[in-house]
Design a protein around this motif. Structure first.
Motif: not given
Length: 696
Positions: A105, A124, A162, A164
């Motif tokens: 990430l 994250d 956030r 993902r």
């Protein structure tokens, strides 16, 4: 006047507060764990570059698209598609982009000019608590006074980011919450509540995934955007002007949202901690111009946002009126903020000593409502109490002048200066041209509302009726120009000054001008010249449109659309590469005001008739418009080719718009009756001929 001006300047006590950015969210390849933001090491604010930059996304070429209808930004490149939106449905910033499934990430950081009170980084995401300055004067006027960072009384913001993977794509959402509690209320919402809400928004959005977020975003557009459209054709300049018109409606819908403050000097796009004029509210033209288009271009949510802010100022301004002037009603000066600052700020009298801001706010609300389709009786019942309070303050400012007329004092013509008999540079006057216009319209609107509501014998109404006959109308000087100050032939310090305050009676005023007044306004405009700041070009366009001068409109539109930046030269009025309008520097009023100015060239309805294409500049001679509004609340769909109307439909928007309406195109007129709220197609044959544009 000079001695009085020096004394009055002492009334300035403080300054209104600044509108600030949160920061720049950065998505950088590399490990995310234990990443630090540029300002995290010592808690000091990190600088933010106010100039937008474009970073290559992949192999060239790449195509960037801003879709105004869907409020989304897309980049198509060889590496894939990136998509960015700020979602009304989920109240988050969304960014989705190609991302290898086996890559870690990214590192998420926030470069912010605010103080970082708390920061947590995780693989994250990112969480930050930020503190704004507790007090900050506009950099233009603070005389080296430092920014105050006292924790007490300061606004705070929570930022939760956030991220993902979704297969070969990366989804990033950013939620921002603040301690803001509403207009006029202290920003002391509990931080734990702010952080909990912001975390929940980010988590909920991330769980939905990119596809569902897209669908929800598309299903929840900015209010009213699709109600009106304009397409001009025939030249690249015309097509660009169409884009600017749509852009202005989009920017206003995005920045004057219900429940939030209305658009500031830079809207919600201020990128600087110390922005020009604090990115707050300048109430002697800029805030009003921001919202000139909400009636004619139908953005009622923005109109309600403006009205809610004025309602807050009415309450706060009562104390200011009593303390400074011993007056009833309410006062508003040159600057304001979301907490209801209504005092004069500390500064030069040419802009600070201007107590009639409330009169302009009230007339703007009246102007917005005149496009609503509501009955005159309904509008009068709603507006009478506010107009009565505005009139009470206006009555308190009036004094008998040397010629027997009633004049306001103190008074200025905003930001302009003259020389007195001793050669001193002075701003203070008695009964400026702008004040005469505002007082007369306030009293006129009050008397109309009183007649319709049965308040004709009210004491304030009676006093306003008596005073109206003693307040001079437009005064014309020996040189044929409109008199700006208290006397004729006062030497102007800047003859081409950007403000056109004494011509407000012509535009945006809605009381029809006489031929003599129009001639005086024409002489005044010719003396002022064309070159000006971006927002002043817009104001001049509206005035020339009211005068039917298509030739002058064309010249000003060309100047408005030109590049603001030229190599080796200082910035000038025009457009920056991102299509923001240059003051210079950037101010949003040029972007928002052009909506109203162009509309004024296409339809006018302040004289009691609906005038079609009253100022057909070459750039505007071919096009189609859908949903444009005319008083008293009629939607127009119109198509025209080379200045000739080829199709026209009218739709009444409410009971106040029913009845017979006279349409005018040049010298031809036709009457159309609207009996219900159904669209009525107009036979355009009777409107086929039009007069040539007026020229001097």
């Amino acid at each position: 006047m000079r001695a009085a001006q020096d004394a009055i300047e002492e009334l300035g006590s403080s300054w209104s507060q600044a509108y600030l950015p949160v920061g720049d969210l950065l998505i950088e390849p590399g490990p995310s764990a234990d990443a630090q933001s540029p300002s995290a090491a010592n808690g000091a604010p990190a600088p933010v570059d106010p100039t937008p930059s474009t970073t290559p996304v992949g192999p060239s070429p790449a195509e960037r698209i801003l879709d105004l209808a869907r409020a989304e930004h897309t980049i198509h490149a060889a590496t894939g598609t990136q998509w960015t939106a700020v979602s009304l449905a989920d109240e988050v910033l969304i960014h989705a982009m190609p991302w290898p499934a086996d890559a870690p990430l990214p590192r998420l950081t926030l470069a912010t000019p605010l103080r970082i009170e708390q920061q947590e980084q995780s693989p994250d995401g990112l969480e930050m608590l930020l503190r704004a300055p507790s007090d900050q004067r506009a950099v233009d006027f603070r005389d080296e006074e430092p920014i105050v960072w006292d924790p007490e009384g300061a606004s705070r913001a929570a930022v939760v980011v956030r991220a993902r993977r979704e297969g070969e794509r990366l989804l990033v959402v950013c939620a921002i919450g603040t301690t803001w509690q509403g207009l006029g209320r202290m920003p002391d919402r509990p931080l734990e509540d702010v952080l909990a809400q912001t975390r929940a928004q980010a988590a909920s959005a991330l769980d939905r995934g990119e596809q569902q977020l897209r669908e929800r975003h598309h299903a929840t557009p900015l209010p009213d955007l699709d109600a009106v459209s304009l397409q001009l054709t025939g030249s690249p300049e015309a097509e660009l002007l169409s884009t600017m018109w749509a852009y202005g409606r989009y920017l206003l819908a995005a920045s004057s949202r219900e429940g939030l403050p209305p658009a500031t000097l830079q809207g919600i796009w201020n990128a600087q901690l110390e922005a020009p004029w604090s990115s707050n509210y300048t109430t002697n033209i800029n805030l009003e111009m921001n919202h000139w288009g909400v009636g004619v271009a139908h953005l009622p949510a923005a109109a309600r946002t403006f009205a809610a802010w004025v309602a807050m100022l009415r309450e706060q301004g009562q104390e200011t009126a009593q303390r400074l002037y011993g007056a009833d009603g309410w006062a508003l000066h040159h600057n304001a903020d979301p907490w209801g600052y209504t005092d004069p700020v500390r500064g030069d009298a040419s802009w600070a000593t201007w107590p009639v801001g409330g009169l302009w706010m009230e007339r703007e609300i009246d102007a917005h409502l005149r496009f609503s389709g509501r009955t005159r009786e309904d509008l009068a019942a709603e507006r009478f109490p506010a107009l009565r309070e505005a009139a009470r303050f206006a009555l308190a400012l009036l004094r008998e002048g040397d010629d027997g007329h009633l004049v306001t004092f103190p008074s200025i013509s905003p930001e302009n200066l003259y020389r007195d008999a001793q050669g001193d540079v002075v701003a203070l006057t008695a009964g400026s041209g702008m004040d005469r216009w505002l007082v007369r319209e306030t009293f006129t609107h009050l008397l109309e509302a009183a007649e319709l509501t049965g308040h004709g014998e009210d004491a304030v109404v009676t006093a306003a009726r008596e005073a109206l006959g003693r307040v001079a109308e437009v005064r014309i000087g020996a040189d044929g120009r409109v008199i700006e100050w208290h006397a004729d032939d006062l030497p102007e310090v800047e003859p081409t000054h950007r403000h056109l305050s004494h011509l407000g009676f012509l535009y945006p005023g809605d009381v029809p001008a006489t031929p003599e007044q129009e001639a005086a306004a024409t002489a005044t405009m010719l003396a002022r010249g064309d070159e000006a700041t971006g927002w002043s070009l817009v104001w001049k366009t509206g005035i020339w449109a009211r005068l039917g001068r298509a030739d002058r409109v064309q010249r000003l539109l060309e100047m408005y659309l030109r590049p603001a930046e030229r190599e080796g030269e200082r910035d000038r009025a025009g457009l920056y590469p991102n299509l923001f309008s240059a003051h210079p520097p950037f101010q949003i009023d040029g972007n928002l005001g052009i909506v109203a100015a162009v509309a004024e060239c296409l339809v006018q309805s302040h004289r009691g008739q609906i005038e079609l294409l009253p100022a057909p500049a070459p750039m505007l001679t071919t096009g189609t418009v859908r949903g444009l509004r005319a008083r008293p609340g009629i939607a127009l769909d119109m198509t025209w080719q080379d200045g000739e109307i080829t199709a026209l439909t009218l739709t009444a928007l409410g009971p106040g718009a029913l009845g017979v309406h006279t349409l005018r195109h040049g010298e031809r007129t036709v009457d159309v009756e609207l009996t219900d709220l159904s669209p009525v197609s107009v036979d355009v044959v009777g409107l086929a001929l039009h007069a040539s544009p007026r020229c001097l």
